[in-house]
Design a protein around this motif. Structure first.
Motif, PDB file in Angstrom:
ATOM      1  N   UNK A 534      81.556 -19.916  29.447  1.00  0.00           N
ATOM      2  CA  UNK A 534      80.423 -20.697  28.938  1.00  0.00           C
ATOM      3  C   UNK A 534      80.542 -22.148  29.411  1.00  0.00           C
ATOM      4  N   UNK A 535      81.739 -22.701  29.306  1.00  0.00           N
ATOM      5  CA  UNK A 535      81.933 -24.098  29.732  1.00  0.00           C
ATOM      6  C   UNK A 535      81.751 -24.246  31.242  1.00  0.00           C
ATOM      7  N   UNK A 536      82.154 -23.242  31.999  1.00  0.00           N
ATOM      8  CA  UNK A 536      81.953 -23.300  33.456  1.00  0.00           C
ATOM      9  C   UNK A 536      80.472 -23.289  33.818  1.00  0.00           C
ATOM     10  N   UNK A 537      79.682 -22.520  33.059  1.00  0.00           N
ATOM     11  CA  UNK A 537      78.237 -22.509  33.312  1.00  0.00           C
ATOM     12  C   UNK A 537      77.656 -23.902  33.092  1.00  0.00           C
ATOM     13  N   UNK A 538      78.125 -24.584  32.059  1.00  0.00           N
ATOM     14  CA  UNK A 538      77.649 -25.943  31.788  1.00  0.00           C
ATOM     15  C   UNK A 538      78.231 -26.949  32.778  1.00  0.00           C
ATOM     16  N   UNK A 539      79.470 -26.734  33.207  1.00  0.00           N
ATOM     17  CA  UNK A 539      80.046 -27.605  34.236  1.00  0.00           C
ATOM     18  C   UNK A 539      79.205 -27.577  35.513  1.00  0.00           C
ATOM     19  N   UNK A 540      78.684 -26.389  35.837  1.00  0.00           N
ATOM     20  CA  UNK A 540      77.886 -26.256  37.051  1.00  0.00           C
ATOM     21  C   UNK A 540      76.624 -27.096  37.027  1.00  0.00           C
ATOM     22  N   UNK A 541      76.149 -27.416  35.815  1.00  0.00           N
ATOM     23  CA  UNK A 541      74.932 -28.231  35.673  1.00  0.00           C
ATOM     24  C   UNK A 541      75.277 -29.687  35.392  1.00  0.00           C
ATOM     25  N   UNK A 542      76.183 -29.912  34.443  1.00  0.00           N
ATOM     26  CA  UNK A 542      76.468 -31.267  33.966  1.00  0.00           C
ATOM     27  C   UNK A 542      77.530 -31.997  34.793  1.00  0.00           C
ATOM     28  N   UNK A 543      78.376 -31.257  35.495  1.00  0.00           N
ATOM     29  CA  UNK A 543      79.511 -31.864  36.182  1.00  0.00           C
ATOM     30  C   UNK A 543      80.635 -32.157  35.209  1.00  0.00           C
ATOM     31  N   UNK A 544      81.696 -32.797  35.690  1.00  0.00           N
ATOM     32  CA  UNK A 544      82.851 -33.138  34.865  1.00  0.00           C
ATOM     33  C   UNK A 544      83.068 -34.647  34.877  1.00  0.00           C
ATOM     34  N   UNK A 545      83.535 -35.151  33.743  1.00  0.00           N
ATOM     35  CA  UNK A 545      83.808 -36.585  33.627  1.00  0.00           C
ATOM     36  C   UNK A 545      85.129 -36.921  34.311  1.00  0.00           C
ATOM     37  N   UNK A 546      85.124 -37.981  35.082  1.00  0.00           N
ATOM     38  CA  UNK A 546      86.343 -38.471  35.718  1.00  0.00           C
ATOM     39  C   UNK A 546      86.766 -39.769  35.037  1.00  0.00           C
ATOM     40  N   UNK A 547      87.983 -39.790  34.511  1.00  0.00           N
ATOM     41  CA  UNK A 547      88.470 -40.962  33.790  1.00  0.00           C
ATOM     42  C   UNK A 547      88.538 -42.177  34.712  1.00  0.00           C
ATOM     43  N   UNK A 548      88.151 -43.315  34.142  1.00  0.00           N
ATOM     44  CA  UNK A 548      88.217 -44.570  34.877  1.00  0.00           C
ATOM     45  C   UNK A 548      89.420 -45.375  34.387  1.00  0.00           C
ATOM     46  N   UNK A 549      90.196 -45.907  35.322  1.00  0.00           N
ATOM     47  CA  UNK A 549      91.354 -46.716  34.968  1.00  0.00           C
ATOM     48  C   UNK A 549      90.885 -48.035  34.372  1.00  0.00           C
ATOM     49  N   UNK A 550      91.399 -48.350  33.189  1.00  0.00           N
ATOM     50  CA  UNK A 550      91.038 -49.602  32.508  1.00  0.00           C
ATOM     51  C   UNK A 550      92.287 -50.454  32.386  1.00  0.00           C
ATOM     52  N   UNK A 551      92.226 -51.674  32.906  1.00  0.00           N
ATOM     53  CA  UNK A 551      93.357 -52.594  32.851  1.00  0.00           C
ATOM     54  C   UNK A 551      92.994 -53.821  32.015  1.00  0.00           C
TER      55      UNK A 551
END
Length: 551
Positions: A534-551
């Motif tokens: 189910x999550x893969x089906x949604x990943x195919x539409x929404x994509x995945x979040x990539x963490x941003x480095x915060x300093x």
């Protein structure tokens, strides 16, 4: 509240002047940097308006409690967080806890489940069942709640990114038990914003994640009216190292973002706001923690009244669950953790929590043993039935110290919320790294204080022991991963894969549009689609979040 000449007299006659050379430490202050005086007097609450700022329990601004009778009518829910290894083993632990007097279940899921991966995913290897129970299909959910009537027990599920999927599985099992969704009660955490700033178990980017959350709001308002659709969590923000004031601000800031997202999606405020709930940490500084809960309750009521223009008391109430602070537990001298947990739990009760989890003494080392879980539950029961702290509503009301801390924490949280607003709201603030930096700075300052010995941690940097004996620990069988992979393979081999493929395709199509996704997710899990699929089906539409480095 007081006459000016009286306050002047108080300041003259009751102020204590201290010799710094005779004090045991240079600075006395709370985690939020609020200086602590020698003693407090009416002069410290000179601006307090009892009717405006305190009111009566159960009435706006709910500083004192959300219920007029507090715990005199009903005690808080004793909801012990548990789950490990397989659904069978976790089911046995839940039934044991219920036999021992716990009054609500709280499910811990393993990391693969939390990030929407099945046990056979390559990234799941070595993590299956380690920090919670492994759930991948409706078969697992049936087993998890076997013999537990879902119309009699409320369940909290600590799940965020795939919250819609786990809620769908729970509702499907309730349906199989013959339990109407109208009778089902409980909570899903479903708070994705704190994952981006503090915890990390996200899947999708923020904006599609907010869509899933508002879809749950709308679906439950119509179909599952007694379900708490979100538990807006300051707990994990505090575990990451923030102060009490930051915990209030960032938790309520997330709450504001969810309310606004639901309104933007066309939902009526009174349709979802009464089912919002919150989740706070109970930390070590007892008085600051009591004040924190009171300040959060009052500030949320004022936000709902002033910002969102509602006079509905149920929409103004901040109802919350509390968990004692896992980050304060030590591997050294683990029995000390029983004392820490007791102090923290009492702060939560004196602060008016609606439900409570007490951590076990061995959680800094491993998942809790049955004996440790029982001691943690007994801690709550002794507070409830022997200490009598639950017999009076808001027992610290009127304390010069508590009222002063409550006011100061609310003011500091308001200032942080103002900064969030300046940045465009919580989603934008997270994208710009503001709360992450604040949390990191607070955590760094605390760690420096521990390393310098300015912050004493008993058994760690003072009062240590040599050659400590290790307690008996719960260990998860390393063969579990292979077993779970076989179980998932069996599910896929024995189901109607044509129907599964069709249901997942329908979900993907719906995700590309604007319809509510909950019915599609329910249809998929009833067809025996797995959490990962189910999550893969949604990943195919929404994509995945990539963490941003915060300093």
């Amino acid at each position: 509240m007081y006459q000016k000449d009286f306050l002047a007299q108080v300041r003259t006659q009751l102020e204590v002047r201290e010799d710094p050379a005779k004090l045991r430490q240079r600075v006395f202050e709370t985690t939020s940097g609020i200086p602590l005086k020698n003693s407090y007097t009416p002069a410290d609450v000179a601006d307090l308006d009892v009717l405006r700022d305190l009111g009566a329990p159960g009435r706006y601004p709910f500083t004192r409690h959300v219920q007029a009778t507090g715990y005199r009518g009903r005690l808080w829910t004793m909801r012990q967080y548990a789950g490990f290894a397989t659904a069978e083993e976790s089911n046995a632990r839940y039934r044991y806890l219920l036999e021992q007097g716990t009054t609500g279940l709280s499910v811990a899921f393993d990391l693969p489940t939390q990030i929407g991966m099945d046990p056979d995913h390559p990234m799941a290897f070595g993590e299956v069942g380690k920090v919670g129970v492994s759930i991948s299909s409706i078969h697992d959910m049936r087993t998890l709640f076997r013999g537990i009537p879902l119309d009699k027990v409320t369940t909290s599920m600590t799940i965020n990114a795939p919250a819609a999927v786990l809620l769908a599985l729970y509702l499907a099992v309730a349906e199989e038990q013959g339990v109407s969704w109208q009778q089902v009660g409980g909570t899903i955490q479903n708070d994705i914003l704190k994952e981006y700033m503090a915890r990390g178990t996200y899947i999708f980017p923020p904006r599609p994640s907010l869509r899933l959350i508002t879809d749950i709001f709308a679906f439950c308002a119509d179909q599952v009216p007694n379900w708490n659709t979100i538990s807006i969590s300051g707990y994990h923000i505090r575990e990451a190292g923030c102060t009490a004031a930051q915990e209030i601000a960032f938790t309520l800031g997330d709450g504001i973002a969810y309310v606004q997202a639901a309104l933007d999606a066309g939902l009526k405020l009174e349709a979802f706001a009464p089912r919002l709930s919150f989740f706070f940490n109970a930390h070590n500084q007892f008085f600051e923690e009591v004040a924190k809960f009171r300040a959060a309750r009052r500030l949320w009521a004022r936000i709902m009244k002033e910002r969102f223009k509602t006079d509905d008391p149920k929409s103004q109430m901040l109802r919350f669950h509390t968990q004692t602070a896992g980050s304060t537990l030590t591997a050294q001298q683990p029995d000390n953790n029983i004392v820490r947990t007791t102090v923290q739990a009492m702060a939560a009760v004196c602060g008016g929590t609606q439900s409570l989890h007490t951590n076990s003494r061995d959680e800094a080392l491993a998942l809790p043993t049955e004996a440790s879980a029982r001691i943690a539950l007994r801690t709550q029961q002794i507070l409830a039935y022997e200490s009598r702290v639950a017999d009076v509503v808001d027992p610290f009301a009127g304390s010069y110290l508590i009222e002063s801390l409550t006011d100061e924490l609310e003011a500091r949280a308001r200032a942080l919320l103002g900064r969030v607003d300046e940045l465009g709201g919580m989603v934008s603030a997270i994208e710009k790294g503001f709360p992450q930096r604040e949390i990191q700075n607070a955590a760094y300052a605390y760690q420096k204080a521990v390393e310098k010995g300015e912050q004493v941690v008993v058994g760690v940097n003072r009062f240590t022991l040599e050659n400590e004996a290790q307690p008996e620990l719960l260990r998860v069988d390393e063969a579990l991963g292979a077993t779970r992979r076989q179980q998932v393979a069996a599910v896929r081999a024995n189901r109607d894969n044509g129907i599964v493929k069709q249901r997942l395709a329908e979900l993907e199509t719906a995700a590309r549009g604007t319809e509510n996704l909950m019915p599609r997710i329910l249809a998929a899990v009833k067809a025996e689609a797995t959490v990962g699929e189910v999550c893969d089906a949604l990943r195919g539409v929404f994509g995945e979040y990539q963490e941003q480095l915060v300093l």
